[in-house]
Motif scaffolding. Structure first.
Motif, PDB file in Angstrom:
ATOM      1  N   UNK A 122       0.854  -1.198   0.000  1.00  0.00           N
ATOM      2  CA  UNK A 122       0.000   0.000   0.000  1.00  0.00           C
ATOM      3  C   UNK A 122       0.887   1.245   0.000  1.00  0.00           C
ATOM      4  N   UNK A 123       0.271   2.395   0.158  1.00  0.00           N
ATOM      5  CA  UNK A 123       1.060   3.632   0.194  1.00  0.00           C
ATOM      6  C   UNK A 123       1.451   4.122  -1.188  1.00  0.00           C
ATOM      7  N   UNK A 124       0.727   3.652  -2.205  1.00  0.00           N
ATOM      8  CA  UNK A 124       1.070   4.020  -3.573  1.00  0.00           C
ATOM      9  C   UNK A 124       0.071   5.021  -4.151  1.00  0.00           C
ATOM     10  N   UNK A 125       0.467   5.658  -5.225  1.00  0.00           N
ATOM     11  CA  UNK A 125      -0.396   6.641  -5.881  1.00  0.00           C
ATOM     12  C   UNK A 125      -0.215   6.530  -7.380  1.00  0.00           C
ATOM     13  N   UNK A 126      -1.224   7.012  -8.093  1.00  0.00           N
ATOM     14  CA  UNK A 126      -1.174   6.971  -9.547  1.00  0.00           C
ATOM     15  C   UNK A 126      -1.223   8.409 -10.045  1.00  0.00           C
ATOM     16  N   UNK A 127      -0.294   8.781 -10.902  1.00  0.00           N
ATOM     17  CA  UNK A 127      -0.401  10.089 -11.557  1.00  0.00           C
ATOM     18  C   UNK A 127      -0.581   9.815 -13.041  1.00  0.00           C
ATOM     19  N   UNK A 128      -1.493  10.530 -13.658  1.00  0.00           N
ATOM     20  CA  UNK A 128      -1.830  10.241 -15.049  1.00  0.00           C
ATOM     21  C   UNK A 128      -1.870  11.494 -15.887  1.00  0.00           C
TER      22      UNK A 128
ATOM     23  N   UNK B 262      10.668   7.518  -7.979  1.00  0.00           N
ATOM     24  CA  UNK B 262      10.775   6.178  -8.562  1.00  0.00           C
ATOM     25  C   UNK B 262       9.439   5.770  -9.172  1.00  0.00           C
ATOM     26  N   UNK B 263       9.515   5.247 -10.399  1.00  0.00           N
ATOM     27  CA  UNK B 263       8.314   4.764 -11.074  1.00  0.00           C
ATOM     28  C   UNK B 263       8.232   3.260 -10.904  1.00  0.00           C
ATOM     29  N   UNK B 264       7.100   2.765 -10.392  1.00  0.00           N
ATOM     30  CA  UNK B 264       6.944   1.333 -10.166  1.00  0.00           C
ATOM     31  C   UNK B 264       6.417   0.622 -11.399  1.00  0.00           C
ATOM     32  N   UNK B 265       5.403   1.204 -11.996  1.00  0.00           N
ATOM     33  CA  UNK B 265       4.770   0.607 -13.168  1.00  0.00           C
ATOM     34  C   UNK B 265       4.267   1.747 -14.042  1.00  0.00           C
ATOM     35  N   UNK B 266       4.203   1.506 -15.328  1.00  0.00           N
ATOM     36  CA  UNK B 266       3.608   2.495 -16.234  1.00  0.00           C
ATOM     37  C   UNK B 266       2.525   1.800 -17.041  1.00  0.00           C
TER      38      UNK B 266
ATOM     39  N   UNK C  74      -1.301   8.239 -20.132  1.00  0.00           N
ATOM     40  CA  UNK C  74      -0.155   7.482 -19.636  1.00  0.00           C
ATOM     41  C   UNK C  74      -0.123   7.685 -18.121  1.00  0.00           C
ATOM     42  N   UNK C  75      -0.059   6.590 -17.376  1.00  0.00           N
ATOM     43  CA  UNK C  75      -0.079   6.671 -15.911  1.00  0.00           C
ATOM     44  C   UNK C  75       1.172   6.054 -15.336  1.00  0.00           C
ATOM     45  N   UNK C  76       1.629   6.607 -14.225  1.00  0.00           N
ATOM     46  CA  UNK C  76       2.754   6.026 -13.504  1.00  0.00           C
ATOM     47  C   UNK C  76       2.331   5.734 -12.083  1.00  0.00           C
ATOM     48  N   UNK C  77       2.774   4.593 -11.595  1.00  0.00           N
ATOM     49  CA  UNK C  77       2.535   4.229 -10.198  1.00  0.00           C
ATOM     50  C   UNK C  77       3.761   4.659  -9.406  1.00  0.00           C
ATOM     51  N   UNK C  78       3.527   5.483  -8.385  1.00  0.00           N
ATOM     52  CA  UNK C  78       4.645   5.994  -7.581  1.00  0.00           C
ATOM     53  C   UNK C  78       4.267   5.872  -6.104  1.00  0.00           C
ATOM     54  N   UNK C  79       5.134   6.389  -5.204  1.00  0.00           N
ATOM     55  CA  UNK C  79       4.757   6.356  -3.797  1.00  0.00           C
ATOM     56  C   UNK C  79       3.929   7.584  -3.457  1.00  0.00           C
TER      57      UNK C  79
END
Ligand code: ASP
Ligand code: MG
Length: 406
Positions: free
Chosen positions: A336-342, A368-372, A379-384
Motif C-alpha cells: 500500500x502507500x502508492x499513488x497513480x499520476x496520469x 521512482x516509477x513502479x509501473x507504467x 499514460x499513468x505512472x505508479x509511484x509512492x
C-alpha cells in the motif's frame, strides 16, 4: 426553448446562505427564459455524517437500511432549495428519486439507474413549476430506496438531462475543470472545452470534479455538459464545456494531469498461466465490483506459471485479497502507500516522446516509477504517495501545461 438541468453539489448547498445564492443563480437562469429542472446533493459533509451514524450501529455501504439513512441527506437539501426558490416568487417543489420514477438495479450503495420515466418532472415543467430532484437516489424493483455510489448526484443529473433531452450544468465550488488540482499546482488553468473521452479518463484517474459513471453516461447519450462555479455571481462563471472531440477546433496534445492517492498493488507470483485461471481472478474481482488497473503479466521461472500484478484502490484491498484467496498462486503479496499520476490528452497517441517525457520529468525529481500503463489517450505512472505533489507539478510543466491557454 432550451431545457436545462442544473445540478448543485454539496458545497453549493452547504448552508442556508449557499442554498440562497444557488437559488439566485437558478432564478437568473429562469429569467433568461430557459425551462429549468434542479438536482441537488446533500449539504456538504452530511453524507459522511449519516454514513458514520449507520456505521456506529455496524451498518456500512452495501446495506439497504444504510441507503435509507443516506438518501435523507438529499431529501433535506431538495426541500430547502424548493423553499429558497419560492423566496424568489417562483413556483417550485421537491421530488425524491422514486417520485421522479428513477428505477435502479445493482446492489445498495452502488446501484445503477436502469430506467428514468421523467414524466412527473416533465409535467411539473409544463405547469411552470421548477422541480428540484434529490440526487444520488432511486428505487429498486421491489420498492426499496437505493443510492448510486459516492458522487452519484452527478449521475442523477446527467440521466435526468438525457431523459429530458436537456443541457446539463454541473455547479460546484471551482470554475470548471482544471489542467490539474490548483491546490497542488497554482499554475493550473481552467480548460475551456474538453472531450467526453478526456473528461472520462481524468475522472477515472482521480479528478474529482465529476463522478466517473456520470461522465460515461454523458458520453454514451451525448448530453451537452458544462461544469461551472456556484460561487461566482449569476452568469459570471465561464466554466468548462464537455463535448464530442470533433466539435473542439483547437486540439491540445495533453489536457490535464490527474492523480489518485491510496492505491494498492497486488502481486500473484507463480499463478497458472492459462487464460481461464487468469480470467477467474479478474472475474472474482469484477463480481465484487472492484476496479482493477495497471495490469502487468510476466512469465514466472516455473514453466506454465506466470507472475501477475495489478493495482486497485486501497479501500478495496481486504475484499480483493479474499477474492484472490481461491487462486492457485504460489505467493500473494500486497503493498500500500502508492499513488497513480496520469497524463490525459487526445493527442498523446500522436507523440512518440510521451514516455520519454514522463520518465525524464519524474526521474529529474528522483521519483521512482513502479509501473507504467498507457492507453490511446493516457499514460499513468505508479509511484509512492509521498511523491504525488512533486510528480503532479513536474508533469504539469513537462507536458507544457504551465503556460497553456484554456
Ligand atoms: N451526497 C452524495 C455523496 O456525498 C452524493 C453526491 O454528493 O453526489 O457522495
Ligand atoms: Mg461531487
Amino acid at each position: 426553448m432550451t431545457t436545462r438541468v442544473m445540478k448543485f453539489g454539496g458545497t453549493s448547498v452547504g448552508s442556508l446562505e449557499r442554498i440562497r445564492s444557488s437559488a439566485a443563480i437558478i432564478a437568473a437562469e429562469c429569467a433568461r427564459g430557459d425551462s429549468v429542472a434542479v438536482v441537488v446533493s446533500a449539504m456538504a459533509g452530511e453524507t459522511d455524517r449519516l454514513l458514520s451514524l449507520a456505521g456506529s450501529l455496524g451498518f456500512g455501504l452495501g446495506d439497504e437500511e444504510t441507503d435509507v439513512v443516506l438518501s435523507a441527506g438529499e431529501q433535506i437539501s431538495a426541500a430547502l432549495m424548493a423553499m429558497a426558490l419560492r423566496e424568489h416568487g417562483l413556483t417550485s417543489r421537491s421530488f425524491m428519486g422514486w417520485q421522479a420514477r428513477i428505477r435502479t438495479d445493482g446492489p445498495p450503495g452502488a446501484a445503477r439507474i436502469s430506467g428514468l420515466d421523467a414524466s412527473p418532472i416533465r409535467t411539473a415543467l409544463g405547469e411552470g413549476c421548477i422541480p428540484v430532484m434529490a440526487g444520488f437516489q432511486g428505487a429498486s424493483v421491489n420498492e426499496r430506496l437505493r443510492t448510486l455510489g459516492r458522487g452519484g448526484t452527478d449521475l442523477s443529473a446527467v440521466a435526468l438531462a438525457a431523459a429530458l433531452s436537456a443541457h446539463c450544468d454541473i455547479y460546484t465550488d471551482v470554475d470548471g475543470v482544471f489542467t490539474t488540482d490548483p491546490r497542488i499546482e497554482p499554475k493550473a488553468r481552467r480548460i475551456g472545452k474538453i472531450s467526453y473521452d478526456e473528461m472520462l479518463e481524468l475522472a477515472a484517474q482521480g479528478a474529482k470534479v465529476l463522478q466517473t459513471r456520470s461522465a460515461e453516461f454523458a458520453k454514451a447519450r451525448s448530453v451537452p455538459l458544462r461544469v461551472l462555479s456556484s460561487f461566482a455571481e449569476p452568469g459570471q462563471s465561464e466554466g468548462t464545456m464537455i463535448m464530442q472531440a470533433e466539435d473542439i477546433a483547437e486540439r491540445r496534445i495533453v489536457s490535464g494531469i490527474a492523480y489518485a492517492r491510496d492505491q494498492a498493488r497486488i502481486a500473484l507470483r507463480g499463478i497458472s498461466a492459462d487464460s481461464a485461471a487468469l480470467a477467474a481472478v479478474f472475474g472474482g474481482l469484477a463480481e465484487a465490483d472492484i476496479g482493477v488497473d495497471m495490469i502487468v503479466q510476466s512469465p514466472a521461472s516455473e514453466t506454465d506459471r506466470a507472475n501477475l500484478e495489478f493495482t486497485i484502490d486501497r479501500r478495496d484491498l481486504d475484499r480483493a485479497l479474499v477474492c484472490i484467496g481461491e487462486s492457485d498462486a504460489r505467493d500473494v503479496l500486497s503493498e500500500t502507500g502508492l499513488a497513480k499520476v496520469s497524463v490525459v490528452g487526445l493527442g498523446l497517441n500522436r507523440r512518440a516522446d510521451v514516455a520519454r517525457i514522463l520518465y525524464g520529468a519524474l526521474g529529474k525529481q528522483k521519483i521512482a516509477i513502479r509501473t507504467v500503463a498507457t492507453s490511446e489517450i493516457k499514460i499513468s505512472a505508479l509511484i509512492e504517495n509521498d511523491g504525488v505533489e512533486h510528480a503532479v507539478r513536474a508533469l504539469h510543466a513537462a507536458y507544457g501545461l504551465d503556460g497553456a491557454d484554456g
